[in-house]
Scaffold this motif. Structure first.
Motif, PDB file in Angstrom:
ATOM      1  N   SER A   1       0.847  -1.203   0.000  1.00 46.46           N
ATOM      2  CA  SER A   1       0.000   0.000   0.000  1.00 46.46           C
ATOM      3  C   SER A   1       0.874   1.241   0.000  1.00 46.46           C
ATOM      4  O   SER A   1       2.076   1.160   0.236  1.00 46.46           O
ATOM      5  N   ALA A   2       0.236   2.376  -0.158  1.00 46.17           N
ATOM      6  CA  ALA A   2       0.941   3.655  -0.077  1.00 46.17           C
ATOM      7  C   ALA A   2       1.443   3.866   1.352  1.00 46.17           C
ATOM      8  O   ALA A   2       0.812   3.434   2.316  1.00 46.17           O
TER       9      ALA A   2
ATOM     10  N   THR B   1      -2.142   8.487   0.929  1.00 42.99           N
ATOM     11  CA  THR B   1      -3.393   8.571   0.162  1.00 42.99           C
ATOM     12  C   THR B   1      -4.246   9.745   0.649  1.00 42.99           C
ATOM     13  O   THR B   1      -4.802  10.500  -0.158  1.00 42.99           O
TER      14      THR B   1
ATOM     15  N   GLU C   1       1.020   4.037  -4.192  1.00 46.30           N
ATOM     16  CA  GLU C   1       1.456   2.648  -4.191  1.00 46.30           C
ATOM     17  C   GLU C   1       2.702   2.459  -5.066  1.00 46.30           C
ATOM     18  O   GLU C   1       3.537   1.605  -4.811  1.00 46.30           O
TER      19      GLU C   1
ATOM     20  N   PHE D   1      -4.248  -1.811  -4.767  1.00 47.85           N
ATOM     21  CA  PHE D   1      -5.290  -0.771  -4.852  1.00 47.85           C
ATOM     22  C   PHE D   1      -5.560  -0.285  -6.271  1.00 47.85           C
ATOM     23  O   PHE D   1      -6.506   0.433  -6.497  1.00 47.85           O
TER      24      PHE D   1
ATOM     25  N   ARG E   1     -11.070   2.769  -0.963  1.00 47.47           N
ATOM     26  CA  ARG E   1     -10.167   2.874   0.186  1.00 47.47           C
ATOM     27  C   ARG E   1      -9.977   1.518   0.850  1.00 47.47           C
ATOM     28  O   ARG E   1     -10.927   0.770   1.027  1.00 47.47           O
ATOM     29  N   GLY E   2      -8.743   1.224   1.176  1.00 41.01           N
ATOM     30  CA  GLY E   2      -8.436  -0.069   1.787  1.00 41.01           C
ATOM     31  C   GLY E   2      -8.311  -1.198   0.781  1.00 41.01           C
ATOM     32  O   GLY E   2      -8.178  -2.363   1.150  1.00 41.01           O
ATOM     33  N   GLY E   3      -8.327  -0.846  -0.521  1.00 38.17           N
ATOM     34  CA  GLY E   3      -8.431  -1.858  -1.573  1.00 38.17           C
ATOM     35  C   GLY E   3      -7.209  -2.733  -1.801  1.00 38.17           C
ATOM     36  O   GLY E   3      -7.294  -3.727  -2.529  1.00 38.17           O
ATOM     37  N   SER E   4      -6.072  -2.414  -1.189  1.00 39.29           N
ATOM     38  CA  SER E   4      -4.892  -3.268  -1.397  1.00 39.29           C
ATOM     39  C   SER E   4      -5.119  -4.683  -0.875  1.00 39.29           C
ATOM     40  O   SER E   4      -4.543  -5.639  -1.408  1.00 39.29           O
TER      41      SER E   4
HETATM   42  N1  ASP Z   1      -3.661   3.372  -0.145  1.00 40.19           N
HETATM   43  C1  ASP Z   1      -5.058   3.022  -0.244  1.00 40.19           C
HETATM   44  C2  ASP Z   1      -5.842   3.644   0.905  1.00 40.19           C
HETATM   45  O1  ASP Z   1      -5.278   4.333   1.731  1.00 40.19           O
HETATM   46  C3  ASP Z   1      -5.289   1.535  -0.329  1.00 40.19           C
HETATM   47  C4  ASP Z   1      -4.928   0.746   0.901  1.00 40.19           C
HETATM   48  O2  ASP Z   1      -4.230   1.234   1.791  1.00 40.19           O
HETATM   49  O3  ASP Z   1      -5.336  -0.420   0.968  1.00 40.19           O
HETATM   50  O4  ASP Z   1      -7.030   3.491   0.971  1.00 40.19           O
END
Ligand code: ASP
Ligand code: ADP
Ligand code: MG
Length: 402
Positions: free
Chosen positions: A41-42, A47, A74, A136, A150-153
């Motif tokens: 992830s980033a 993000t 990312e 992501f 969001r959270g897609g990784s």
């Molecule tokens: N960088 C993206 C986010 O902050 C994806 C992730 O962290 O999963 O939502």
């Protein structure tokens, strides 16, 4: 091939020291003879910072350009992580979403993965390289960059694990597993050794952001072995698996979701077809509706109250405002100062007392309930946002989850 997928979240790669630490974990697995695919992830708040930067330039940018921007986070971490691994003398290659053939639909900002061409990854693994993939992000049919929400990784990782038939998908994060409640809110929350896909899916969908809910959906669909664990400590995490082997707990966990807004359409004509009209207008705009409450008609009128994701609030209000006449309503009002608090557990189906116990916990804490919704394995209440953390703690105590 003995493939494993490891995913490292933003806080796990937030700075140089952590990137090095993660590189070490990856190399350990590689030296055990595994073919390692890493999703990253980033870094840290990257993000969020990118979202802020965008807002400074244009408060309502196109979703396409937003995805071009957000996907850069990312790409930074995948390159840095690859460099840290190179420095330790291990063969490694970093790849973006399009390089790994992460094909998605075109819904910028919440794209769904349609298909993955694993050929490139397999070639790299055959050449004994560690493969680092940007989480992501994907690519749509127009060769444009998309992001998965969001959270897609987490979802990138599980999708790759499914496509590569990996032995396991390890989600490394800043907590050492899935807890009975967010350990940041409930200090004595308890770590779960295992949890069923179904329960995890509910928890994730109801606000436990330790896993992206779509990642759990995919893991369930393709039978991916999923483990949530700490990127800092080498200890067993939480295993997400098929029911059966998991004891059916009355209540597994308590969640809070702040990504919710409540809308009330007031004085709608009390005649058949009005709910149909209202919710079809919203459906046409792709707006998902969650909890719905309709008041008993007072003579000629009634009210319909419902919740939507906060991000859909403006669009929902706009379409209702335009159609007040068509709906035969006098006005629409809304609030963002609400949260949804839920209890989840596969064992509650056969236990009538769960709702009462939950409401007692809220009563103990002097918290007023605005709306209630239930399903087979969850009960949710809508309450004032300022009460939400207190509610989670009180319910957690009441069910003795500690
Ligand atoms: N960088 C993206 C986010 O902050 C994806 C992730 O962290 O999963 O939502
Ligand atoms: P990452 O950057 O690794 O993807 P996230 O911030 O997305 O990490 O997810 C981890 C966070 O999820 C934890 O720090 C924790 O505060 C939160 N969380 C919410 N509910 C739970 C839960 N039931 N169990 C564990 N963590 C939870
Ligand atoms: Mg996450």
């Amino acid at each position: 091939m003995n493939i494993i997928v490891q995913k490292f979240g933003g806080s796990s790669v937030a700075n140089t020291e952590r990137v090095r630490n993660v590189a070490g974990r990856i190399i350990d697995a590689y030296q055990e003879g595994k073919s390692v695919v890493v999703v990253v992830s980033a870094q840290g708040d990257t993000t969020d910072d990118l979202l802020e930067k965008a807002a400074e330039i244009n408060p309502s940018p196109s979703k396409r350009e937003m995805d071009v921007l957000l996907s850069t986070g990312e790409q930074i971490s995948m390159a840095l992580l690859a460099m840290a691994i190179e420095q330790r003398g291990c063969p490694v290659v970093s790849l973006t979403g399009w390089q790994v053939g992460m094909n998605t639909d075109s819904k910028y900002g919440s794209a769904r993965i349609k298909q993955i061409d694993t050929e490139r990854i397999k070639r790299e693994l055959d050449a004994k390289r560690i493969v680092i993939v940007a989480g992501f992000q994907g690519i749509n049919q127009y060769d444009d960059i998309t992001t998965l929400g969001r959270g897609g990784s987490d979802t990138t990782a599980v999708a790759l694990a499914a496509a590569l038939h990996a032995q396991v998908c390890e989600i490394y994060t800043d907590v050492d597993g899935v807890y009975t409640a967010d350990p940041r809110i409930v200090k004595n929350a308890k770590k779960l050794d295992d949890i069923s896909y179904d329960e995890m899916l509910e928890l994730a969908s109801l606000g436990a952001n330790v896993l992206h809910n779509r990642s759990v959906e995919l893991a369930l669909k393709y039978g991916v072995n999923l483990e949530v664990k700490s990127s800092f400590e080498k200890i067993r995490g939480t295993i997400v698996k098929e029911v059966g082997s998991v004891e059916k707990m009355l209540v597994r966990g308590v969640t809070r979701d702040n990504n919710v807004a409540r809308i009330s359409v007031v004085n709608i004509e009390n005649t058949p077809g009005k709910a149909f009209k209202l919710f079809s207008l919203l459906a046409k705009k792709n707006i998902n509706v969650d909890v719905i409450l309709q008041s008993i008609g007072r003579g000629d009128t009634k009210d319909i109250t419902f919740t939507v994701d906060e991000g859909n609030l403006d669009a929902a209000i706009a379409v209702i405002d335009e159609n007040l006449g068509y709906l035969g309503a006098t006005s629409v009002n809304y609030t963002k100062d609400v949260s949804k608090v839920s209890v989840v557990g596969a064992g509650m189906t056969s236990n009538p007392g769960v709702a009462a116990l939950m409401f007692e916990a809220l009563y103990d804490a002097n918290i007023n309930i605005h709306m209630i919704s239930t399903s087979e394995i969850k009960i949710s209440v809508l309450i004032d946002r300022q009460d939400a953390e207190n509610a989670v703690r009180s319910i957690h105590d009441k069910f003795n989850l500690a």
